[in-house]
Design an enzyme around this catalytic site. Structure first.
Site, short mmCIF file in Angstrom:
data_model
loop_
_atom_site.label_atom_id
_atom_site.label_comp_id
_atom_site.label_asym_id
_atom_site.label_seq_id
_atom_site.Cartn_x
_atom_site.Cartn_y
_atom_site.Cartn_z
N HIS A 48 -2.72 -7.52 -11.52
CA HIS A 48 -2.75 -6.30 -12.34
C HIS A 48 -3.53 -6.58 -13.60
CE1 HIS A 48 -1.44 -2.99 -14.96
NE2 HIS A 48 -1.27 -3.92 -15.88
N TYR B 193 5.47 1.10 -14.18
CA TYR B 193 4.55 1.94 -13.42
C TYR B 193 4.89 3.43 -13.55
CZ TYR B 193 1.94 -1.86 -11.18
OH TYR B 193 1.12 -2.94 -10.94
N PHE C 191 2.91 6.64 -3.35
CA PHE C 191 3.14 5.21 -3.15
C PHE C 191 4.10 4.61 -4.18
CE2 PHE C 191 -0.87 5.65 -5.58
CZ PHE C 191 -0.57 4.92 -6.73
N LYS D 282 0.76 -10.78 -8.99
CA LYS D 282 1.75 -9.97 -8.26
C LYS D 282 2.47 -10.80 -7.19
CE LYS D 282 -0.53 -5.52 -9.09
NZ LYS D 282 -1.04 -4.26 -8.48
N ASN E 105 -2.13 -6.21 -3.91
CA ASN E 105 -3.51 -6.56 -4.29
C ASN E 105 -3.58 -7.66 -5.36
OD1 ASN E 105 -2.70 -5.02 -6.42
ND2 ASN E 105 -4.26 -3.44 -6.20
N THR F 140 -9.28 -1.72 -6.92
CA THR F 140 -7.88 -1.65 -6.47
C THR F 140 -7.76 -1.93 -4.97
OG1 THR F 140 -7.60 0.10 -8.13
CG2 THR F 140 -5.82 -0.18 -6.52
N GLU G 96 1.65 -2.41 -22.77
CA GLU G 96 2.10 -3.31 -21.69
C GLU G 96 2.45 -4.70 -22.22
OE1 GLU G 96 -0.88 -3.17 -18.62
OE2 GLU G 96 -0.44 -1.08 -18.14
N ARG H 38 -9.37 -9.70 -5.93
CA ARG H 38 -8.81 -8.84 -4.89
C ARG H 38 -9.57 -8.96 -3.57
NH1 ARG H 38 -7.45 -3.86 -9.03
NH2 ARG H 38 -5.23 -4.31 -9.33
P1 ATP Z 1 -3.14 -2.19 -11.60
O1 ATP Z 1 -2.63 -1.05 -12.44
O2 ATP Z 1 -2.06 -2.86 -10.78
O3 ATP Z 1 -3.97 -3.17 -12.37
P2 ATP Z 1 -5.25 -0.49 -10.70
O4 ATP Z 1 -5.35 -0.04 -12.13
O5 ATP Z 1 -6.48 -1.00 -10.02
O6 ATP Z 1 -4.15 -1.59 -10.52
P3 ATP Z 1 -3.69 1.88 -10.21
O7 ATP Z 1 -4.32 3.14 -9.77
O8 ATP Z 1 -3.21 1.75 -11.63
O9 ATP Z 1 -4.66 0.66 -9.82
O10 ATP Z 1 -2.46 1.60 -9.23
C1 ATP Z 1 -1.45 0.68 -9.59
C2 ATP Z 1 -1.09 -0.12 -8.38
O11 ATP Z 1 -0.49 0.73 -7.40
C3 ATP Z 1 -2.26 -0.76 -7.62
O12 ATP Z 1 -2.70 -1.97 -8.17
C4 ATP Z 1 -1.66 -0.97 -6.26
O13 ATP Z 1 -0.78 -2.11 -6.26
C5 ATP Z 1 -0.84 0.30 -6.10
N1 ATP Z 1 -1.60 1.37 -5.45
C6 ATP Z 1 -2.61 2.10 -5.98
N2 ATP Z 1 -3.08 2.99 -5.11
C7 ATP Z 1 -2.36 2.82 -3.98
C8 ATP Z 1 -2.34 3.45 -2.71
N3 ATP Z 1 -3.19 4.44 -2.41
N4 ATP Z 1 -1.45 3.01 -1.79
C9 ATP Z 1 -0.58 2.01 -2.09
N5 ATP Z 1 -0.53 1.38 -3.27
C10 ATP Z 1 -1.41 1.78 -4.20
MG MG Z 2 -3.63 0.59 -13.25
#
Ligand code: ATP
Ligand code: MG
Length: 140
Positions: A117, A51, A59, A11, A114, A93, A128, A104
């Site tokens: 992805h 996304y 968010f 990222k 973070n 996350t 994806e 992370r």
């Molecule tokens: P990713 O999909 O990026 O691999 P993830 O599966 O761990 O991460 P998701 O729940 O899919 O997490 O959320 C996608 C992304 O959105 C997170 O990686 C983070 O960058 C952002 N995100 C998730 N939760 C929050 C939050 N509460 N506040 C801000 N950003 C968030």
């Molecule tokens: Mg995710």
């Protein structure tokens, strides 16, 4: 156990701090192989589409701004249980909840910024991967 492919993204917070190599190193050391890779600048429309599942989340706007704030490195990882393995190496996350030694925990700036992805299922990985790469670009 089956050989799988998954989508990984380094990222913008990580590319900005020159951490691409450090992150790829951890993924490779965990047994994952990079079979496709490119550095790109996402557009707003591309970030929103990628996304899309989070469109209703509070968010979402901030996440799309962050993901377009600098270059990302998108890559396809291949290996045994690649989907779960990638997420294990990334950690939770929220970096404050991520296990020691995970990407992370060691590199993320915040729950949003973070650093990495990883696809969350084999089904989503296929979608994806197809979003970013053509079959010709996957070189196992
Ligand atoms: P990713 O999909 O990026 O691999 P993830 O599966 O761990 O991460 P998701 O729940 O899919 O997490 O959320 C996608 C992304 O959105 C997170 O990686 C983070 O960058 C952002 N995100 C998730 N939760 C929050 C939050 N509460 N506040 C801000 N950003 C968030
Ligand atoms: Mg995710």
């Amino acid at each position: 156990m089956a050989t799988e492919r998954t989508l990984s993204i380094v990222k913008p917070d990580a590319t900005r701090r020159n951490l691409t190599g450090a992150i790829v190193d951890r993924l490779e050391k965990a047994g994952l192989r990079v079979v496709a890779q490119k550095r790109i600048q996402l557009t707003r429309a591309q970030a929103e589409q990628f996304y899309g599942v989070h469109k209703a989340r509070p968010f979402f706007d901030s996440l799309c701004k962050f993901m377009t704030s600098g270059p990302v490195v998108v890559q396809v990882l291949e290996g045994e249980n690649a989907v779960a393995k990638n997420r294990e190496v990334m950690g939770a996350t929220d970096p404050s909840k991520a296990a020691p030694g995970t990407i992370r925990k060691d590199f993320a700036e915040s729950i949003e910024a973070n650093s990495a992805h990883g696809s969350d299922s084999a089904e989503n990985a296929a979608v994806e991967i197809a979003f970013f790469f053509s079959g010709l670009e996957l070189v196992g």
